[in-house]
Enzyme design. Structure first.
Site, PDB file in Angstrom:
ATOM      1  CE  LYS A  75      -2.577   0.218   3.502  1.00 42.81           C
ATOM      2  NZ  LYS A  75      -2.332   0.738   4.726  1.00 42.81           N
ATOM      3  CB  THR A  77       5.201   0.051  -2.488  1.00 45.35           C
ATOM      4  OG1 THR A  77       5.924  -0.494  -1.383  1.00 45.35           O
ATOM      5  CG2 THR A  77       6.072   0.017  -3.722  1.00 45.35           C
ATOM      6  NE  ARG A  98      -0.340   5.202   9.089  1.00 37.26           N
ATOM      7  CZ  ARG A  98      -0.690   4.003   9.542  1.00 37.26           C
ATOM      8  NH1 ARG A  98      -1.103   3.868  10.786  1.00 37.26           N
ATOM      9  NH2 ARG A  98      -0.623   2.940   8.772  1.00 37.26           N
ATOM     10  CE  LYS A 109       3.947  -2.045   8.311  1.00 38.18           C
ATOM     11  NZ  LYS A 109       4.772  -0.896   8.087  1.00 38.18           N
ATOM     12  CB  ALA A 277      -4.205   1.355  11.476  1.00 32.29           C
ATOM     13  CG  PHE A 305      -4.183  -2.337   9.510  1.00 30.59           C
ATOM     14  CD1 PHE A 305      -2.949  -2.942   9.328  1.00 30.59           C
ATOM     15  CD2 PHE A 305      -4.514  -1.906  10.787  1.00 30.59           C
ATOM     16  CE1 PHE A 305      -2.071  -3.121  10.394  1.00 30.59           C
ATOM     17  CE2 PHE A 305      -3.633  -2.081  11.861  1.00 30.59           C
ATOM     18  CZ  PHE A 305      -2.423  -2.689  11.650  1.00 30.59           C
ATOM     19  CG  PHE A 385       4.507  -9.741  -6.190  1.00 23.36           C
ATOM     20  CD1 PHE A 385       5.446 -10.084  -5.226  1.00 23.36           C
ATOM     21  CD2 PHE A 385       3.519  -8.833  -5.853  1.00 23.36           C
ATOM     22  CE1 PHE A 385       5.408  -9.534  -3.950  1.00 23.36           C
ATOM     23  CE2 PHE A 385       3.460  -8.280  -4.583  1.00 23.36           C
ATOM     24  CZ  PHE A 385       4.408  -8.625  -3.623  1.00 23.36           C
ATOM     25  CD1 TRP A 413       8.673  -2.972  -4.437  1.00 20.06           C
ATOM     26  CD2 TRP A 413       9.812  -4.033  -6.038  1.00 20.06           C
ATOM     27  NE1 TRP A 413       9.723  -3.620  -3.836  1.00 20.06           N
ATOM     28  CE2 TRP A 413      10.449  -4.282  -4.800  1.00 20.06           C
ATOM     29  CE3 TRP A 413      10.349  -4.596  -7.197  1.00 20.06           C
ATOM     30  CZ2 TRP A 413      11.572  -5.069  -4.675  1.00 20.06           C
ATOM     31  CZ3 TRP A 413      11.489  -5.384  -7.077  1.00 20.06           C
ATOM     32  CH2 TRP A 413      12.083  -5.616  -5.828  1.00 20.06           C
TER      33      TRP A 413
END
Length: 560
Positions: A75, A77, A98, A109, A277, A305, A385, A413
């Site tokens: 998200k 990215t 954030r 994470k 969140a 999230f 991906f 990405w």
């Protein structure tokens, strides 16, 4: 020849950063309005922010996602890639995200600055101490905790019932040993023993307040409104009763000013605030978002999230309180995550499985319907991906088309802004179409329990909310005290529409049990805690911290 895989930190470290002065110039921020922290980051002065309030707003773009899975969605990215993509097609765009908490960084994470060629830099500083905002929030929060115990020690003039002190302490680290503690042990000189505990800093109401305040005066007023304890007659004791709000505001003066940094492609990014969140509203600060809207054609921001938590709170709390009207919402999904929702295990995600993709798509469909329910047009970003099969991608596109939206394949990405041009073009098209007719899910004057039921039934597709008489009575009491117009902040697992983190997909006919309700009077919302939500996480069996170290050349290794 072997292919060398570059990590996110390798890519970030190789970035060609521009002086922060030049990044400010892109948005028309004069250098004297920047308060530099080194060469590549700065705070934007409150005086400058005040000076642009008469300008119109740019278009606000929300990036949200399906329920997170171990497969990864990307998200942040995508938020960064879309911001770069908008700049690439000639729009003046800024990103608002954030700040990262040290707890997750050293726990599970890793970083929170995007990934690959769609990152915000300086990545290392952002994921460590950055400009000290979280330390300021931690200190202000714990100053109030110290003042409460000190007040009780010196005679308790306010008549605080020490059994009903609700203000805990915080630290920006995962430490399960501190969830419940006994304080003031050791004799008369140390005060009156009582049970208390620690939360992680991002769960602090001070964090939520900083992210919802429009200026320092609003900040101090909200800090004063915080309820810290109750008397024996159950009447509330506020932070201003303890004369703590002034000193807390002083500690937060610099932290209140938004941080300006840049993407790998030297586009402006505001990185400010970081409320949890789950227990809070999970969005970056109102002051950063509203400032960016005065300076850019488009502002791309994200909510924590999946859309059931982050987007709902963004719409019902942040937009409601700040008067924001989002133009477009982007829902991030991956083929891999669709397969996991379709029952494929993480170790089997590399194999083509169109049937599993189709089985998993209803999770995405639920989020599309929910976001559209707020009157905001939707586009789906398929974060690509290399293992994705063309037939799998097409299955997602076909499904999304059936839901009345479009899914666009994004390669930011790997390719940076070039890989997000199609998404950026679609976002502009939707924004300029004027389709958005934003409205919150429920009105301010709806009874509090009905607000909870509305979220549970319309967003989670639950058939009922389970809450005992004590919780219903508490909500009614808050309504009698004048808090009935506050929005609801649902605290539940991010992994499912239900309160069971293992229930993927798009379940229906489930119930939502409310374990506890909390009044965040300063932040301005009621927290409804569902299931087993922790406000102080623990470290995993193998913490990320084990792999973080300094290299022989003094560079950070292992951080993401």
């Amino acid at each position: 020849m072997a292919v060398v895989h570059m990590t996110d930190i390798d890519i970030a470290r190789g970035a060609s950063k521009k002086p922060i002065r030049e990044i400010g110039e892109k948005l028309g921020i004069p250098y004297e309005a920047l308060l530099p922290y080194g060469h590549d980051k700065a705070k934007v002065s409150q005086e400058f922010i005040n000076s642009v309030q008469d300008r119109g707003n740019g278009g606000l773009i929300l990036v949200t996602a399906i329920n997170p899975t171990p497969a990864g969605e990307g998200k942040t990215t995508t938020t960064v890639g879309l911001g770069d993509g908008l700049n690439r097609i000639g729009k003046k765009a800024a990103i608002c995200i954030r700040e990262a908490s040290l707890g997750p960084n050293f726990g599970m994470k890793g970083g929170a600055a995007g990934g690959g060629h769609a990152q915000v830099v300086p990545m290392e500083e952002m994921n460590l101490h950055f400009t000290g905002d979280f330390h300021a929030i931690t200190t202000a929060h714990n100053l109030l905790a110290a003042i409460i115990d000190n007040h009780i020690y010196w005679g308790n003039e306010l008549g605080i019932d020490i059994r009903r002190v609700v203000w805990r302490r915080v630290m920006d680290m995962n430490d399960r040993a501190l969830r419940q503690i006994n304080a003031s042990l050791g004799g008369v000189a140390n005060g009156f023993p009582r049970e208390t505990g620690f939360d992680i800093t991002v769960a602090s109401e001070v964090m939520a307040i900083l992210c919802l305040s429009k200026d320092l005066a609003d900040l101090q007023n909200r800090l004063g409104d915080m309820i810290v304890a109750y008397r024996r007659d159950k009447s509330p004791v506020y932070a201003r009763d303890l004369k703590a709000d002034g000193a807390m505001t002083v500690l937060l003066r610099d932290a209140m000013q938004p941080n300006l940094v840049q993407t790998l492609e030297n586009n402006p990014a505001f990185v400010h605030g970081g409320p949890f969140a789950n227990i809070a509203h999970g969005c970056n600060s109102v002051i950063a978002t509203t400032t960016a809207l005065k300076l850019a054609d488009y502002v791309v921001t994200e909510a924590g999230f999946g859309a059931d938590l982050g987007a709902e709170k963004f719409f019902d709390i942040k937009c409601r309180k700040a008067g924001l009207k989002p133009a477009v919402a982007v829902i991030v999904a991956t083929v891999r995550a669709m397969k996991m929702n379709g029952g494929v295990t993480k170790d089997a995600l590399g194999a083509e499985d169109v049937a599993a993709v189709k089985r998993g798509c209803p999770n995405l469909g639920r989020h599309i319907a929910n976001v559209k329910g707020f009157g905001v047009p939707v586009v789906v970003a398929i974060n690509h991906f290399h293992s994705d099969a063309q037939a799998e991608i097409q299955a997602v596109r076909d499904y999304v088309a059936e839901q009345g939206a479009e899914a666009i394949l994004c390669r930011h990405w790997a390719e940076g802004s070039e890989g997000a041009v199609d998404l950026a073009t679609k976002v502009v098209q939707l924004a300029e179409s004027g389709q958005a007719e934003f409205a919150p899910l429920y009105p301010d004057d709806m009874p509090l329990f009905e607000k909870i039921e509305t979220i549970a039934k319309r967003i989670y597709y639950a058939d009922k909310v389970l809450a005992d008489k004590k919780i219903r009575d508490q909500l009614h009491e808050w309504e009698q005290q004048g808090y009935g117009n506050l929005p609801i902040c649902m605290a539940k697992t991010q992994y499912s529409f239900t309160t069971d983190p293992n229930m993927r997909g798009a379940p229906v006919n489930h119930s939502v049990p409310i374990r506890e309700v909390r009044l965040a009077a300063g932040a301005g919302f009621i927290v409804a805690i569902c299931g087993e939500i922790m406000t102080m996480p623990g470290l995993p069996r193998k913490p990320a911290a084990e792999a973080i170290r300094l290299s022989e050349t003094g560079e950070v290794e292992g951080l993401f």
